[in-house]
Design an enzyme around this catalytic site. Structure first.
Site, mmCIF file in Angstrom:
data_model
loop_
_atom_site.group_PDB
_atom_site.id
_atom_site.type_symbol
_atom_site.label_atom_id
_atom_site.label_comp_id
_atom_site.label_asym_id
_atom_site.label_seq_id
_atom_site.Cartn_x
_atom_site.Cartn_y
_atom_site.Cartn_z
ATOM 1 N NE ARG A 167 -0.469 -0.202 5.024
ATOM 2 C CZ ARG A 167 -0.472 0.856 5.834
ATOM 3 N NH1 ARG A 167 -1.122 1.955 5.482
ATOM 4 N NH2 ARG A 167 0.154 0.815 6.993
ATOM 5 C CG ASN A 214 8.092 1.740 0.908
ATOM 6 O OD1 ASN A 214 8.143 2.963 0.881
ATOM 7 N ND2 ASN A 214 6.961 1.089 1.157
ATOM 8 C CE1 TYR A 228 9.840 7.473 10.113
ATOM 9 C CE2 TYR A 228 10.580 9.723 9.724
ATOM 10 C CZ TYR A 228 10.084 8.525 9.245
ATOM 11 O OH TYR A 228 9.846 8.375 7.895
ATOM 12 C CE LYS A 243 12.675 6.611 7.661
ATOM 13 N NZ LYS A 243 12.595 5.553 6.634
ATOM 14 C CB THR A 279 0.859 7.505 2.580
ATOM 15 O OG1 THR A 279 1.493 8.002 3.771
ATOM 16 C CG2 THR A 279 1.817 7.636 1.394
#
Length: 233
Positions: free
Chosen positions: A22, A87, A151, A155, A184
């Protein structure tokens, strides 16, 4: 005719896309489908039903990426891999004061450690194809923001992983993609958590990011696209 079509399909490069069921992952799958044999990853087979109905030539690759025994078993049949698109990931946001050890562990596990282990396991297949590793990073991998500490840490680490992989595996191409915020379902959840109204026009379209990824993959072999930064206009 069918035999010729099957033979042509087998000659196409193979691309594995994690989180391919998705959002951005599905958009990348649609973009690469015409020129690649696709392996589409997700945590469960159910998470791939919709995209596999849309792209029936693709093959599902359901595995929990933090279950490393299961991942090792799932990669065993892959002898040659032209493209690996990392991803899959999670976004568990909150301030440092509100954070927990669980949040830090789960975020770093999903967004960095699982990426490193899957890449390590697939190195023989990638080397066999002089392959291309694409790391879907983030603007948060270049600049941290309040409320995004765990997060962003993952990254930033992912960017360092890509830099090291590029140096250690010179036969491979390694591209870090740093998009801004993308329209998204995950983005909708983030914006809801921020207590704001959702306006998709504020964000990048998944199809735009997917087209950029395809362009990086199709860059002629004399060039190495190392980092690409995208921002919403």
């Amino acid at each position: 005719m069918q035999q010729e079509a099957d033979s042509a399909r087998r000659k196409r490069p193979v691309a594995l896309i994690t989180g391919g069921g998705r959002g951005l992952g599905a958009a990348i799958a649609r973009e690469l489908a015409p020129g690649h044999r696709l392996l589409l990853g997700a945590r469960t087979a159910a998470g791939l039903e919709s995209i596999l109905a849309e792209l029936p030539d693709a093959t599902g690759w359901p595995v929990e990426l933090t279950d490393y025994d299961a991942v090792a078993a799932a990669v065993r049949p892959i002898e040659r891999l032209d493209v690996l698109v990392h991803n899959a990931g999670i976004a568990d946001l909150g301030t440092i004061a509100e954070s927990s050890v669980r949040q830090w562990r789960e975020t770093l596990e999903a967004n960095l450690i699982a990426v490193a282990e899957l890449t390590r396991l697939l190195l023989p297949a990638l080397r066999a194809a002089n392959g291309h590793v694409v790391l879907i990073n983030s603007g948060a991998g270049l600049r941290a923001h309040a409320g995004w500490a765990s997060y962003a840490a993952g990254k930033f680490g992912l960017r360092a992983f890509g830099d090291a992989l590029r140096l250690e595996e010179p036969a491979l191409r390694v591209t870090s993609i740093h998009p801004g915020r993308i329209d998204t379902d995950m983005q909708r959840a983030i914006v809801a958590g921020e207590g704001r109204a959702y306006d998709p026009n504020q964000f990048l379209r998944p199809e735009t990011v997917a087209r950029t990824i395809r362009t990086a993959i199709e860059t002629p072999g004399d060039a190495h696209p190392t980092e690409i930064v995208l921002r919403p206009r």
